[in-house]
Scaffold this active site. Structure first.
Site, mmCIF file in Angstrom:
data_model
loop_
_atom_site.group_PDB
_atom_site.id
_atom_site.type_symbol
_atom_site.label_atom_id
_atom_site.label_comp_id
_atom_site.label_asym_id
_atom_site.label_seq_id
_atom_site.Cartn_x
_atom_site.Cartn_y
_atom_site.Cartn_z
ATOM 1 N N ARG A 64 4.143 0.356 -5.958
ATOM 2 C CA ARG A 64 3.146 0.737 -6.736
ATOM 3 C C ARG A 64 2.966 1.813 -6.756
ATOM 4 O O ARG A 64 2.427 2.559 -7.254
ATOM 5 C CB ARG A 64 1.841 -0.498 -5.830
ATOM 6 C CG ARG A 64 1.650 -1.936 -5.984
ATOM 7 C CD ARG A 64 1.477 -2.882 -5.531
ATOM 8 N NE ARG A 64 1.770 -2.650 -4.564
ATOM 9 C CZ ARG A 64 2.390 -3.550 -3.579
ATOM 10 N NH1 ARG A 64 2.064 -4.977 -4.382
ATOM 11 N NH2 ARG A 64 1.989 -3.767 -2.278
ATOM 12 N N GLU A 101 11.138 -5.110 9.890
ATOM 13 C CA GLU A 101 11.193 -5.718 10.893
ATOM 14 C C GLU A 101 11.578 -7.486 11.003
ATOM 15 O O GLU A 101 11.949 -8.272 11.290
ATOM 16 C CB GLU A 101 9.156 -6.933 11.022
ATOM 17 C CG GLU A 101 8.488 -7.281 9.561
ATOM 18 C CD GLU A 101 8.361 -6.234 8.866
ATOM 19 O OE1 GLU A 101 7.025 -6.955 8.036
ATOM 20 O OE2 GLU A 101 8.199 -5.266 8.780
#
Length: 177
Positions: A64, A101
Site C-alpha cells: 500500500r 514478531e
C-alpha cells in the site's frame, strides 16, 4: 484519531474490520479512503507538506505504500522508488533483512540511485517500526539520504515510533490510533 475538517472526513473513510486477520486484531482498511479522490488528495498533501523541498524522490514500501508514494511523487513533481519484498526486482538490488514478531523478512531496492539522492520514505501504517527502520538502512546502503518518513496511520500501542526514532528524527503521521 482526532483530525478536523477535510482530514476528519478522510479519516472517517478508514474502516475498522474487527478480528482480521486473526481474533483480537482491529484491521484498519484504507481502501475506501483510496477510492475517494478528494480524501486521497487531502491525505497526500498532509503526508508531504512537512517535507516540501527536502526530497528528490518518494519511496514507497510494498504494497500500500506504493499507492501513497506514487500519488505523493506526482503531487510533489518528483519520481517514485519502490521498496520491494525480496526477489521481486529484476535488476541488481541492495537488500536488508529485519526481524518481525513472527520471523524475518527482507526488503530490496535497486542499487542505482545516484549517491546523495534525498528520499522521502512513505508507508501506509507505522506499527512496530521494523520495516521502516530497515528501509532507512537500505537507503543508507545505496548512498541515499532519507530526509523524512511520512505515514498515513500510526498504531501508537505497537511502539513503532520508538523503534523508528532510533534511525529517524523526522517522523510525520497523518492519523494516530
Amino acid at each position: 484519531m482526532n483530525a478536523s475538517g477535510p482530514l476528519a472526513r478522510a479519516e472517517s473513510l478508514i474502516t475498522v474490520i474487527p478480528d482480521y486477520p486473526s481474533p483480537g486484531i482491529q484491521f484498519r482498511d484504507i481502501t475506501p479512503l483510496l477510492a475517494d479522490a478528494a480524501a486521497l488528495r487531502v491525505v497526500i498533501d498532509a503526508l508531504i507538506a512537512p517535507f516540501a523541498g527536502t526530497f528528490d524522490v518518494v519511496a514507497g514500501v510494498e504494497a500500500r505504500g506504493f499507492l501513497l508514494a506514487a500519488a505523493a511523487a506526482i503531487a510533489a513533481d518528483t519520481g517514485v522508488v519502490p521498496v520491494r519484498k525480496a526477489g521481486k526486482l529484476p535488476r541488481p538490488a541492495a537488500a536488508v533483512e529485519y526481524a518481525l514478531e513472527y520471523g524475518h523478512a527482507t526488503i530490496e531496492v535497486h542499487d542505482d540511485l545516484p549517491r546523495g539522492t534525498r528520499v522521502l520514505l512513505v508507508d501506509d501504517v507505522l506499527a512496530t517500526g521494523g520495516t521502516l527502520a530497515a528501509a532507512h538502512e537500505l537507503f543508507a546502503a545505496v548512498g541515499a539520504q532519507v530526509t523524512g518518513t511520512a505515514v498515513l496511520l500510526e498504531l501508537e500501542a505497537l511502539g513503532g515510533r520508538e523503534v523508528l526514532s532510533r534511525v529517524e528524527r523526522d517522523i510525520h503521521t497523518v492519523f494516530r490510533v
